[in-house]
Write an enzyme that holds these catalytic residues in place. Sequence first.
Site, PDB file in Angstrom:
ATOM      1  N   THR A  47       0.953  -1.152   0.137  1.00 23.48           N
ATOM      2  CA  THR A  47      -0.022   0.099  -0.007  1.00 23.48           C
ATOM      3  C   THR A  47       0.789   1.308   0.040  1.00 23.48           C
ATOM      4  O   THR A  47       2.001   1.251   0.375  1.00 23.48           O
ATOM      5  CB  THR A  47      -0.889  -0.096   1.218  1.00 23.48           C
ATOM      6  OG1 THR A  47      -1.705  -0.987   1.014  1.00 23.48           O
ATOM      7  CG2 THR A  47      -1.713   1.207   1.652  1.00 23.48           C
ATOM      8  N   ARG A  58     -14.877  -6.374  -0.056  1.00 25.14           N
ATOM      9  CA  ARG A  58     -14.382  -6.031   1.350  1.00 25.14           C
ATOM     10  C   ARG A  58     -13.690  -4.538   1.041  1.00 25.14           C
ATOM     11  O   ARG A  58     -13.075  -4.351   0.024  1.00 25.14           O
ATOM     12  CB  ARG A  58     -13.029  -6.926   1.706  1.00 25.14           C
ATOM     13  CG  ARG A  58     -12.341  -6.688   2.816  1.00 25.14           C
ATOM     14  CD  ARG A  58     -11.078  -5.896   2.674  1.00 25.14           C
ATOM     15  NE  ARG A  58     -10.346  -5.721   3.751  1.00 25.14           N
ATOM     16  CZ  ARG A  58      -9.099  -5.169   3.681  1.00 25.14           C
ATOM     17  NH1 ARG A  58      -8.865  -4.477   2.734  1.00 25.14           N
ATOM     18  NH2 ARG A  58      -8.473  -5.080   4.875  1.00 25.14           N
ATOM     19  N   GLY A 110     -11.101  -1.890   2.723  1.00 24.81           N
ATOM     20  CA  GLY A 110     -10.106  -1.592   3.967  1.00 24.81           C
ATOM     21  C   GLY A 110     -10.071  -0.161   4.547  1.00 24.81           C
ATOM     22  O   GLY A 110     -11.089   0.335   4.490  1.00 24.81           O
ATOM     23  N   ASP A 111      -9.050  -0.028   5.421  1.00 24.02           N
ATOM     24  CA  ASP A 111      -8.931   1.145   6.235  1.00 24.02           C
ATOM     25  C   ASP A 111      -8.453   2.596   5.112  1.00 24.02           C
ATOM     26  O   ASP A 111      -8.693   3.840   5.482  1.00 24.02           O
ATOM     27  CB  ASP A 111      -7.838   1.083   7.068  1.00 24.02           C
ATOM     28  CG  ASP A 111      -6.625   0.915   6.691  1.00 24.02           C
ATOM     29  OD1 ASP A 111      -6.407  -0.072   5.730  1.00 24.02           O
ATOM     30  OD2 ASP A 111      -5.507   1.543   7.190  1.00 24.02           O
ATOM     31  N   THR A 171      -0.709   2.124   6.921  1.00 28.53           N
ATOM     32  CA  THR A 171      -0.581   0.916   6.185  1.00 28.53           C
ATOM     33  C   THR A 171      -0.741  -0.388   7.082  1.00 28.53           C
ATOM     34  O   THR A 171      -0.153  -0.477   8.244  1.00 28.53           O
ATOM     35  CB  THR A 171       0.622   0.583   5.108  1.00 28.53           C
ATOM     36  OG1 THR A 171       0.521  -0.510   4.692  1.00 28.53           O
ATOM     37  CG2 THR A 171       1.880   1.082   5.761  1.00 28.53           C
ATOM     38  N   GLY A 172      -1.350  -1.542   6.615  1.00 31.95           N
ATOM     39  CA  GLY A 172      -1.113  -2.710   7.509  1.00 31.95           C
ATOM     40  C   GLY A 172      -2.507  -3.381   7.544  1.00 31.95           C
ATOM     41  O   GLY A 172      -3.365  -3.291   6.578  1.00 31.95           O
ATOM     42  N   GLY A 190      -6.034  -3.730   7.501  1.00 28.82           N
ATOM     43  CA  GLY A 190      -7.030  -2.702   7.421  1.00 28.82           C
ATOM     44  C   GLY A 190      -8.076  -2.847   8.725  1.00 28.82           C
ATOM     45  O   GLY A 190      -8.489  -1.555   9.241  1.00 28.82           O
TER      46      GLY A 190
HETATM   47  N1  ASP Z   1      -4.422  -1.215   4.965  1.00 31.45           N
HETATM   48  C1  ASP Z   1      -4.679  -2.033   3.554  1.00 31.45           C
HETATM   49  C2  ASP Z   1      -5.852  -2.476   3.559  1.00 31.45           C
HETATM   50  O1  ASP Z   1      -6.227  -3.315   4.446  1.00 31.45           O
HETATM   51  C3  ASP Z   1      -3.520  -2.939   3.430  1.00 31.45           C
HETATM   52  C4  ASP Z   1      -2.221  -2.627   3.401  1.00 31.45           C
HETATM   53  O2  ASP Z   1      -1.916  -1.357   4.111  1.00 31.45           O
HETATM   54  O3  ASP Z   1      -1.097  -3.421   3.332  1.00 31.45           O
HETATM   55  O4  ASP Z   1      -6.626  -2.651   2.751  1.00 31.45           O
END
Ligand code: ASP
Length: 339
Positions: free
Chosen positions: A207, A235, A237-238, A258-259, A261
Amino acid sequence: MIKRLNFLIFLVCCLSCFSSRAQSQKYVMVVHGGAGTILKKNMSAEKEQLYVEALRQSLQAGYNIIKRGGSSVDAVEAAIHILEDNPLFNAGKGAVFTNAGTNELDASIMEGEELKAGAVAGVTTIKNPISAARAVMEKSEHVLMAGRGAERFAQDCGLETVDPAYFKTEDRWRALQRALSADSAKAAAGKMSSKLSPSVVDEKFGTVGCVALDRSGNLAAGTSTGGMTNKKYGRIGDAPIIGAGTYCDNNTAGVSCTGWGEYFIRNAVAKTVCDLIAYKAYDIKKASEEVLKKVADMGGSGGLIILDRNGNAAMPFNTEGMYRGTVTTDGKIEVFIYK
Ligand code: ASP
């Protein structure tokens, strides 16, 4: 004796001068290219170089805009464009695949002066989702548009659209196949949970995000992603959720996350970090670390980049690595990957 004393005084002066210079290092932009299990032992020198070069290009593009007096929103959009167009990152071209074998993209942007924000979710034909997010912010009365409607709006705004096949890359396709095989193996062993969780958490990284500070003292933050490999049934995400993956307020800071979500949404990470700064007078580092700790305590993982209007930056994460970089007011670029 006197000579020695003089030398000591000289040394102390040098040290304090050096440390005040180090502290006065001001940043105008920070970027990230995703957090995850990024280990040096798994990375070839060539690939590492490609990541470093891409992050540098992104920082340089944003910096050029800031330097000539352009806005932080322009800088964020330009920096993210470069990463969206690069197949190394899980955003734009190179986005991960859903369980159904499609690429569904999310993005958001926010500016810190009037707290205007825009986002798109689950789009499949917009070449640069960050520009669509910006169009939502600037050309509509809404904050978040999803799916077909968002695509239609982007087209009406004259943004470039592509065939969904444009986003496909072999690496991401293979990642999906690995995830599907892992699902089948779990199902065969009777271990499939009734919950729909993204099955390969470590295949998600890439991301991208950016926070910039322009010469008028305005901050902007943006995030763009393909989400998580093997994500299911629409789905989101965040990344397109203002307050979770992105937040920006000149009075506190700009944040891009990032992470995993779901954990970032449940903890409203970006806004909570800003709230700790606003209401508890935490500094940016303490505020970010506190919220990321909560994410980790709940079982989530990831990182964020943060920049305030005084040019202070931090880039904490609780994974093995995070592609990230900074540029200072005088144009000095630094890029990091591992812990
Ligand atoms: N945060 C992103 C999501 O969950 C994915 C990521 O940041 O790697 O869609």
